[in-house]
Motif scaffolding. Sequence first.
Motif, PDB file in Angstrom:
ATOM      1  N   LEU A   1      56.882  42.783  44.849  1.00  0.00           N
ATOM      2  CA  LEU A   1      55.955  43.083  43.753  1.00  0.00           C
ATOM      3  C   LEU A   1      55.612  41.818  42.968  1.00  0.00           C
ATOM      4  O   LEU A   1      54.444  41.584  42.630  1.00  0.00           O
ATOM      5  N   ASP A   2      56.610  40.987  42.705  1.00  0.00           N
ATOM      6  CA  ASP A   2      56.370  39.720  42.008  1.00  0.00           C
ATOM      7  C   ASP A   2      55.404  38.850  42.798  1.00  0.00           C
ATOM      8  O   ASP A   2      54.489  38.241  42.235  1.00  0.00           O
ATOM      9  N   LEU A   3      55.608  38.781  44.111  1.00  0.00           N
ATOM     10  CA  LEU A   3      54.737  37.966  44.961  1.00  0.00           C
ATOM     11  C   LEU A   3      53.327  38.542  44.994  1.00  0.00           C
ATOM     12  O   LEU A   3      52.348  37.802  44.948  1.00  0.00           O
ATOM     13  N   LEU A   4      53.216  39.865  45.033  1.00  0.00           N
ATOM     14  CA  LEU A   4      51.896  40.501  45.009  1.00  0.00           C
ATOM     15  C   LEU A   4      51.159  40.159  43.722  1.00  0.00           C
ATOM     16  O   LEU A   4      49.982  39.763  43.749  1.00  0.00           O
ATOM     17  N   ILE A   5      51.824  40.281  42.587  1.00  0.00           N
ATOM     18  CA  ILE A   5      51.192  39.975  41.300  1.00  0.00           C
ATOM     19  C   ILE A   5      50.820  38.492  41.219  1.00  0.00           C
ATOM     20  O   ILE A   5      49.723  38.140  40.790  1.00  0.00           O
ATOM     21  N   THR A   6      51.724  37.631  41.660  1.00  0.00           N
ATOM     22  CA  THR A   6      51.436  36.190  41.684  1.00  0.00           C
ATOM     23  C   THR A   6      50.223  35.908  42.552  1.00  0.00           C
ATOM     24  O   THR A   6      49.331  35.148  42.161  1.00  0.00           O
ATOM     25  N   SER A   7      50.157  36.532  43.708  1.00  0.00           N
ATOM     26  CA  SER A   7      49.033  36.331  44.625  1.00  0.00           C
ATOM     27  C   SER A   7      47.722  36.832  44.032  1.00  0.00           C
ATOM     28  O   SER A   7      46.681  36.190  44.184  1.00  0.00           O
ATOM     29  N   ILE A   8      47.772  37.961  43.342  1.00  0.00           N
ATOM     30  CA  ILE A   8      46.563  38.494  42.690  1.00  0.00           C
ATOM     31  C   ILE A   8      46.058  37.511  41.632  1.00  0.00           C
ATOM     32  O   ILE A   8      44.873  37.209  41.574  1.00  0.00           O
ATOM     33  N   TYR A   9      46.975  37.003  40.812  1.00  0.00           N
ATOM     34  CA  TYR A   9      46.585  36.017  39.805  1.00  0.00           C
ATOM     35  C   TYR A   9      45.960  34.778  40.461  1.00  0.00           C
ATOM     36  O   TYR A   9      44.917  34.291  40.022  1.00  0.00           O
ATOM     37  N   LEU A  10      46.614  34.274  41.508  1.00  0.00           N
ATOM     38  CA  LEU A  10      46.096  33.063  42.170  1.00  0.00           C
ATOM     39  C   LEU A  10      44.737  33.320  42.808  1.00  0.00           C
ATOM     40  O   LEU A  10      43.843  32.470  42.734  1.00  0.00           O
ATOM     41  N   CYS A  11      44.560  34.488  43.412  1.00  0.00           N
ATOM     42  CA  CYS A  11      43.254  34.806  43.998  1.00  0.00           C
ATOM     43  C   CYS A  11      42.170  34.870  42.923  1.00  0.00           C
ATOM     44  O   CYS A  11      41.048  34.397  43.138  1.00  0.00           O
ATOM     45  N   GLU A  12      42.498  35.426  41.774  1.00  0.00           N
ATOM     46  CA  GLU A  12      41.536  35.441  40.665  1.00  0.00           C
ATOM     47  C   GLU A  12      41.211  34.022  40.218  1.00  0.00           C
ATOM     48  O   GLU A  12      40.050  33.692  39.971  1.00  0.00           O
ATOM     49  N   LEU A  13      42.225  33.173  40.120  1.00  0.00           N
ATOM     50  CA  LEU A  13      42.009  31.791  39.693  1.00  0.00           C
ATOM     51  C   LEU A  13      41.167  31.001  40.685  1.00  0.00           C
ATOM     52  O   LEU A  13      40.431  30.098  40.298  1.00  0.00           O
ATOM     53  N   TYR A  14      41.273  31.358  41.952  1.00  0.00           N
ATOM     54  CA  TYR A  14      40.525  30.654  42.998  1.00  0.00           C
ATOM     55  C   TYR A  14      39.253  31.407  43.410  1.00  0.00           C
ATOM     56  O   TYR A  14      38.573  31.014  44.346  1.00  0.00           O
ATOM     57  N   GLY A  15      38.937  32.482  42.717  1.00  0.00           N
ATOM     58  CA  GLY A  15      37.691  33.203  42.963  1.00  0.00           C
ATOM     59  C   GLY A  15      37.646  33.921  44.298  1.00  0.00           C
ATOM     60  O   GLY A  15      36.586  34.012  44.925  1.00  0.00           O
ATOM     61  N   ILE A  16      38.754  34.468  44.726  1.00  0.00           N
ATOM     62  CA  ILE A  16      38.827  35.167  46.007  1.00  0.00           C
ATOM     63  C   ILE A  16      38.793  36.665  45.744  1.00  0.00           C
ATOM     64  O   ILE A  16      39.572  37.182  44.939  1.00  0.00           O
ATOM     65  N   ASP A  17      37.886  37.372  46.438  1.00  0.00           N
ATOM     66  CA  ASP A  17      37.732  38.803  46.193  1.00  0.00           C
ATOM     67  C   ASP A  17      38.915  39.595  46.759  1.00  0.00           C
ATOM     68  O   ASP A  17      39.664  39.115  47.606  1.00  0.00           O
ATOM     69  N   GLN A  18      39.053  40.827  46.272  1.00  0.00           N
ATOM     70  CA  GLN A  18      40.192  41.670  46.638  1.00  0.00           C
ATOM     71  C   GLN A  18      40.255  41.945  48.136  1.00  0.00           C
ATOM     72  O   GLN A  18      41.332  41.949  48.721  1.00  0.00           O
TER      73      GLN A  18
END
Length: 93
Positions: free
Chosen positions: A39-56
């Motif tokens: 779960l921590d990795l999922l949340i971290t990855s979601i944040y990083l994808c948002e920071l790098y402009g990567i869609d869901q």
Amino acid sequence: MDFLQLLNAVARVAKPDYQEFIPLQDMAAPIAQSNLDSLDLLITSIYLCELYGIDQETSKGMSPATPQELLNFLNEHKTKEPQSVEAALKEVR
């Protein structure tokens, strides 16, 4: 910008305070060494994808085992890039 510094900072935001986080020191180290659970990795990855402009939809294909694999994915799919760790942390808090 140092990607490990960014990853460690974002992961620290994602990981609950009562659980120990072990900062990653090597781009080839297994992410599991940081004591991030799934779960921590999922949340971290979601944040990083948002920071790098990567869609869901694109982010669903991400399954990094190391920081280098994560950075490779982000660089391959990014539409933007954070200017600094400090700026990135302002966006995820």
